[in-house]
Design a protein around this motif. Structure first.
Motif, mmCIF file in Angstrom:
data_model
loop_
_atom_site.group_PDB
_atom_site.id
_atom_site.type_symbol
_atom_site.label_atom_id
_atom_site.label_comp_id
_atom_site.label_asym_id
_atom_site.label_seq_id
_atom_site.Cartn_x
_atom_site.Cartn_y
_atom_site.Cartn_z
ATOM 1 N N ILE A 106 0.828 -1.210 0.000
ATOM 2 C CA ILE A 106 0.000 0.000 0.000
ATOM 3 C C ILE A 106 0.863 1.262 0.000
ATOM 4 C CG2 ILE A 106 -1.676 1.307 1.387
ATOM 5 C CD1 ILE A 106 -2.898 -1.450 2.132
ATOM 6 N N LEU A 143 1.992 1.720 -3.486
ATOM 7 C CA LEU A 143 0.845 2.184 -4.282
ATOM 8 C C LEU A 143 0.600 3.666 -4.051
ATOM 9 C CD1 LEU A 143 -1.878 1.617 -5.884
ATOM 10 C CD2 LEU A 143 -2.904 1.285 -3.647
ATOM 11 N N GLN A 144 0.601 4.067 -2.776
ATOM 12 C CA GLN A 144 0.247 5.445 -2.451
ATOM 13 C C GLN A 144 1.355 6.436 -2.789
ATOM 14 O OE1 GLN A 144 -0.910 4.936 1.652
ATOM 15 N NE2 GLN A 144 -3.057 4.636 1.111
ATOM 16 N N ASP A 145 2.552 5.918 -3.043
ATOM 17 C CA ASP A 145 3.635 6.838 -3.403
ATOM 18 C C ASP A 145 3.789 6.982 -4.911
ATOM 19 O OD1 ASP A 145 5.657 8.589 -2.299
ATOM 20 O OD2 ASP A 145 7.087 7.284 -3.346
ATOM 21 N N SER A 146 3.639 5.871 -5.654
ATOM 22 C CA SER A 146 3.844 6.009 -7.099
ATOM 23 C C SER A 146 2.902 5.173 -7.958
ATOM 24 C CB SER A 146 5.303 5.685 -7.449
ATOM 25 O OG SER A 146 5.713 4.495 -6.823
ATOM 26 N N LEU A 200 -5.555 5.169 -3.173
ATOM 27 C CA LEU A 200 -4.422 5.915 -3.721
ATOM 28 C C LEU A 200 -4.277 7.314 -3.105
ATOM 29 C CD1 LEU A 200 -2.334 5.555 -6.103
ATOM 30 C CD2 LEU A 200 -3.996 6.692 -7.574
ATOM 31 N N ALA A 228 1.929 12.777 -8.775
ATOM 32 C CA ALA A 228 2.527 11.872 -9.746
ATOM 33 C C ALA A 228 2.489 10.422 -9.283
ATOM 34 C CB ALA A 228 3.966 12.303 -10.027
ATOM 35 N N LYS A 229 1.326 9.849 -9.347
ATOM 36 C CA LYS A 229 1.185 8.422 -9.052
ATOM 37 C C LYS A 229 -0.058 7.961 -9.794
ATOM 38 C CE LYS A 229 -0.967 9.680 -4.607
ATOM 39 N NZ LYS A 229 -0.956 9.409 -3.177
ATOM 40 N N TRP A 230 -0.044 6.734 -10.248
ATOM 41 C CA TRP A 230 -1.169 6.267 -11.070
ATOM 42 C C TRP A 230 -1.187 4.756 -11.114
ATOM 43 C CZ3 TRP A 230 0.727 3.605 -15.377
ATOM 44 C CH2 TRP A 230 2.097 3.835 -15.656
#
Lengths: 423, 554
Positions: free
Chosen positions: A115, A118-121, B74, B328-330
């Motif tokens: 996670i 995920l939450q960083d990039s 996210l 900048a994350k996806w």
């Protein structure tokens, strides 16, 4: 006696749903397609059928009222485990919202590694059917895949695929941990390539692999025992594959800041996608982990390590860890919820403890309240998420045990507290 | 209980009532005629001077399904700016771009909405979509099931199966996924991306199947019509966001040959390539085509400035746009030989030329399409903006001065590239009621919703008339859902559970034989475990299903 086919399993994480199960009264036997994970989990016997208060058998209603009375004046309770079906999680979150509790999934320290990445990039991931039909190269990083899911190869790799002429030709590469058996050897005898190193050294190895993929010059000749030539070969294979898949098990990356390894893998997958297709595939999510994160996700916005103490959900992947909260003396009651695994015991504590869990628990210290509940997919219908986090499987009811569902118990406790708060 | 709503000014386009003072009677959740015999009113609301409309219906809003939950996971930083505490009535949660389910329900209701429809239900992810929507209080809901990039359909097309086989499969899927409509997203493009194709024009072949988007659109639009589904095929077209895609959109309209078709978030598909930046508005031409082709309906997908997150099934286009991710994350995913998804956070800026022109293109579209029954008010929540910005959008449509004031603040080059300043049209209350109520109910095929005549369910919203339309629409005086008062002065006072709207078209049961073989051979789930049963929605005692009639098929 009856035989039930196409039974889905909430235990293995890969959503096996071809089990044949024989039911004889309360006794369950896996007749077909069992494995070392599913068979014992299904066949686990019911021993407790009655709730207990301080070791004394009581009615369900008495146990619920006593649990509510224990929770009534708590300031900072923690609901841990969080291993149940979707409706169980719904009830759990409603209760947490009511009493201002911390909600903390038992496996969150592992899920956190994914996670945080995920939450960083972010990432580019895939699901089981895509692997089955498209994957021509499987790179397994630091995981013993067949140990994790004994039938993975048999079910998803060594059979017919829509887009591969001969699935036996798939390339299987291990980096880090070596496999515990030969499941990864294809039916035609093609063996996996294994580049072994200790998982603690994966950060360096994976970083170099990504660098090679990006065309960076590496001066060293080897990294942590793996030659640059071999890593270059892996990089070239990823670039040459039509649909490579890189898989890892966060639970097997047992070193500080393993999220950075997950991130390097995920960013590497994105790099490969500049020219061809490649996807990541995190292994995890047994016994309701993904279910906890999903339901907590849509109910609060956050994955399943959330505090409701301030009246609204707050997320902190570190501060709200159950063991930390207990060790620091921050919380004042523990509720343990695990409808799947009777061997998963609540953490030791002298705080008031309520256990809502699968029948057949063995406690070192009897909790104040123990309410045995039915297991989703055995004692009642329900929903559970597969490891790929997309597919929710519909769990069947296999027998009439009379045990209540997690959701019924938690909703009833919440109801008592709600009525008291209104009065 | 008999409720009387007395003396309000009623806007009910479904029965042709345009701003007329009349009383409304509600009993047992439904609107009734004034009782002819003697009657006792249990509760009366004096609505003199108030505006009365039916509850609003959002016909395209991403409120349920896996990509939304990816977006939530996210973006913890977005939630932290908008925490929502529990009350003795409401659950806690988070708001803004990717709100939690409970807050989604409350905030929609607090704006006078009583229904929302998730437009992108992946068949394999239908359970999740319905489970999330099952945790949205107050609102009615429903979903459009996504087809067009699923390998099963493409195999049917490659095998030259006839239209009847397609119809059966579409009807079967609608039943399995508990849908009320059918959507196609980047027709065949999500599938083509799995074969490493990075774009797919209307007549470009999928490299494996040889099938084109045009063929997919035609067979699916035909299927939807022939099985009698009210809602036309819901189309997210090719080339989303690509400069010049207006030509594709025009070609898509022509190519469908008069079949009913709904083009969704058309703003993202209305771009030209003129000007110094090779990016221009195609809204005028698109609007002209829509005005001319009565078989076409659209929703706009208006963008509004600020932080949001884009969540789409179109992972091909989402991947192409990932470099614009802010922060900048996806995430993209390929999903189960069924579809895919892509989640890219986005910050639309009024001083960014492209964003500013996107804003103007959306508004031009609203104002140039003449028939309010064929255009719908959406931001494609959360893709163009969160749904909570609807009152602001309504003000932009109803108040030319306000619109031009905002226009004068955006990127100067964008101002030069739009005709917006010269467009005089201001939407009327009746036109707003059509777009957000009567028209939406008609388009989706909702029976007894979206109107205020006797026999309708009593979903009713009451506003205080205010020249500041944003203020008016963001805080209704009262909202009734199925006759129960749920909102007073823009705040939830009571919650309940809405129903799930579906259709259940018939199909030839023999197709399950081939589906079973396909599932057993290639998929990871048994076909009988794939199909959702009704009790999955109803068994928790909160959910219910409302099955709508199909259109008579000629």
């Amino acid at each position: 006696m009856s035989e039930i086919t196409e039974v889905p399993s909430p235990f293995c994480g890969i959503g096996t749903d071809d089990l044949t199960i024989k039911v004889d009264g309360l006794k369950i036997s896996v007749v077909e397609n069992g494995c070392t994970v599913n068979t014992p989990a299904f066949e686990h016997e019911i021993t407790d059928t009655k709730a207990r208060i301080n070791s004394k058998e009581v009615s369900l209603k008495e146990a619920i009222l006593h649990a509510a009375s224990l929770l009534k004046n708590t300031n900072y309770p923690v609901i841990a485990g969080c291993s149940t079906d979707v409706n169980g999680m719904r009830g759990l979150l409603a209760l947490a919202d009511r009493i201002g509790a911390v909600v903390d999934n038992a496996n969150f320290n592992n899920a956190r590694k994914n996670i945080l990445a995920l939450q960083d990039s972010g990432w580019m991931n895939t699901t089981l059917a895509e692997i089955k039909n498209r994957c021509d190269l499987l790179l397994i990083v630091g995981a013993d895949l067949e140990g994790f899911a004994p039938r993975f190869f048999e079910k998803y790799l060594w059979n017919e695929a829509m887009f591969l002429e001969n699935t036996s030709d798939r390339d299987i590469i291990y980096l880090g941990t070596k496999p515990s058996g030969n499941a990864s050897t294809s039916p035609s005898g093609k063996a996996a390539q294994v580049f072994e190193c200790s998982n603690e050294n994966l950060p360096e190895v994976v970083a170099v692999l990504r660098a090679l993929l990006k065309g960076q010059q590496i001066q060293a000749e080897s990294v942590e025992g793996i030659s640059i030539t071999d890593l270059t070969t892996i990089a070239e294979k990823l670039k040459a594959a039509k649909y490579g898949v890189v898989t890892w098990a966060a639970g097997a990356l047992n070193y500080p800041h393993a999220e950075l390894t997950v991130q390097t893998i995920s960013e590497m997958v994105k790099d490969v996608n500049q020219t061809t297709r490649c996807s990541g595939f995190p292994l995890g999510g047994k016994e309701g982990d993904q279910t906890a994160n999903q339901v907590c996700g849509w109910t609060t916005g956050y994955a399943a390590r959330v505090s409701f103490t301030k009246g609204y959900p707050e997320y902190d992947p570190f501060l709200f860890e159950t063991n930390e909260l207990l060790n620091n003396g921050e919380v004042d009651a523990l509720i343990w919820v695990n409808a799947f695994n009777a061997k998963a015991n609540p953490p030791q504590t002298n705080l008031p403890t309520i256990v809502v869990a699968r029948s057949g628990m063995t406690f070192e210290k009897e909790p104040d309240v123990f309410i045995p509940v039915g297991t989703p997919g055995i004692d009642h219908t329900g929903h559970a998420y597969r490891l790929d986090n997309v597919v929710a499987i519909r769990l069947k009811k296999l027998r009439d045990s009379g045990l209540p569902n997690t959701s019924e118990v938690l909703n009833a406790i919440e109801q008592v507290l709600r009525e008291e708060s209104v009065c | 209980m008999l409720i009387k709503l007395t003396g309000g000014t009623v806007y009910d386009p479904a029965s042709g009532v345009d701003g007329k003072q009349q009383d409304i009677y509600v009993q047992d959740g439904k609107i009734i005629n004034k009782p002819t015999s003697e009657f006792l009113v249990d509760k009366e609301y004096d609505l003199k001077g108030k505006v009365v409309m039916s509850g609003a219906i959002d016909m395209h809003t991403h409120i349920g399904g896996g990509k939304g939950n990816i977006a939530r996971t996210l973006l913890p930083e977005d939630h932290r700016n908008d925490p929502v505490a529990s009350t003795h009535i409401c659950r806690s949660g988070c708001g803004h771009a990717a709100p939690s389910t409970f807050i989604t329900g409350y905030r929609y209701a607090e704006m006078g909405y009583t229904a929302g429809f998730e437009p992108a239900v992946l068949p394999i992810n239908a359970r999740q979509a319905h489970m999330e929507m099952g945790d949205i209080p107050i609102l009615d809901k429903g979903g459009y099931v996504m087809l067009g990039s699923d390998d099963y359909l493409l195999r049917l097309l490659t095998a030259k199966k006839d239209q009847k086989a397609i119809n059966d499969y579409v009807a079967w899927t609608m039943n399995a996924a508990k849908a009320i409509g059918v959507k196609v997203v980047n027709p065949g493009g999500i599938n083509a991306f799995k074969f490493n194709q990075r774009k797919l024009d209307l007549d470009e072949q999928n490299s494996h199947y040889g099938v084109t988007p045009r063929e997919i659109l035609r067979v699916l639009a035909t299927a939807v019509k022939e099985i009698g589904v009210s809602h036309p095929l819901h189309v997210h077209g090719c080339n989303l966001g690509v400069p010049g895609n207006m030509e594709t959109t025009l070609d898509t309209i022509q190519g469908i040959g008069g079949l009913p078709m709904h083009l969704t978030h058309i703003q993202f598909h209305s771009y030209g390539t003129e000007g110094d930046f090779k990016f221009s508005s195609g809204a005028a031409k698109i609007a002209e085509a829509i005005n001319k082709n009565k078989n076409i309906t659209i929703d706009v997908g208006q963008i509004l400035f600020g932080q949001t997150v884009t969540a789409s099934g179109d992972n091909m286009r989402q991947h192409a746009n990932h470099k614009f991710a802010s922060p900048a994350k996806w995430v993209t995913m390929d999903i189960e030989c069924d579809a895919g998804c892509g989640v890219v956070p986005f910050k639309y800026k009024d001083q960014n030329f492209v964003n500013a022109l996107q804003w103007a293109i959306g508004l031009e579209t609203f104002l140039l399409v003449e028939d309010p029954w064929r255009i719908f008010l959406t931001t494609d929540h959360p893709n163009g903006a969160p749904f909570t910005s609807y009152p602001h959008l309504i003000r932009l449509l109803m108040d030319r001065t306000f619109r031009n004031d905002v226009l004068s603040t955006i990127h100067p080059e964008a101002q030069k590239m739009t005709t917006l300043a010269s467009i005089e049209r201001e939407y009327t209350l009746q036109e707003i009621a059509i777009m957000t109520r009567a028209g939406a109910a008609k388009l989706i095929g909702l029976q007894n919703r979206g109107g205020l005549s006797a026999g309708n369910w009593a979903d009713i919203t009451i506003y205080t008339d205010n020249v500041d339309r944003q203020k008016m629409f963001e805080k209704p005086d009262y909202v009734f859902k199925d006759g129960e008062l749920v909102v007073v002065d823009g705040k939830v006072v009571h919650t309940k559970w809405g129903t799930t709207h579906v259709v259940k078209p018939d199909y030839d049961k023999s197709i399950e034989k081939d589906l079973k073989t396909y599932f057993d051979k290639y998929l990871t789930m048994k076909v009988d475990n794939f199909k959702m049963s009704d009790d999955e929605i109803t068994e928790d005692g909160r959910g219910s299903l409302t099955v709508h009639e199909l259109k008579a098929v000629a």
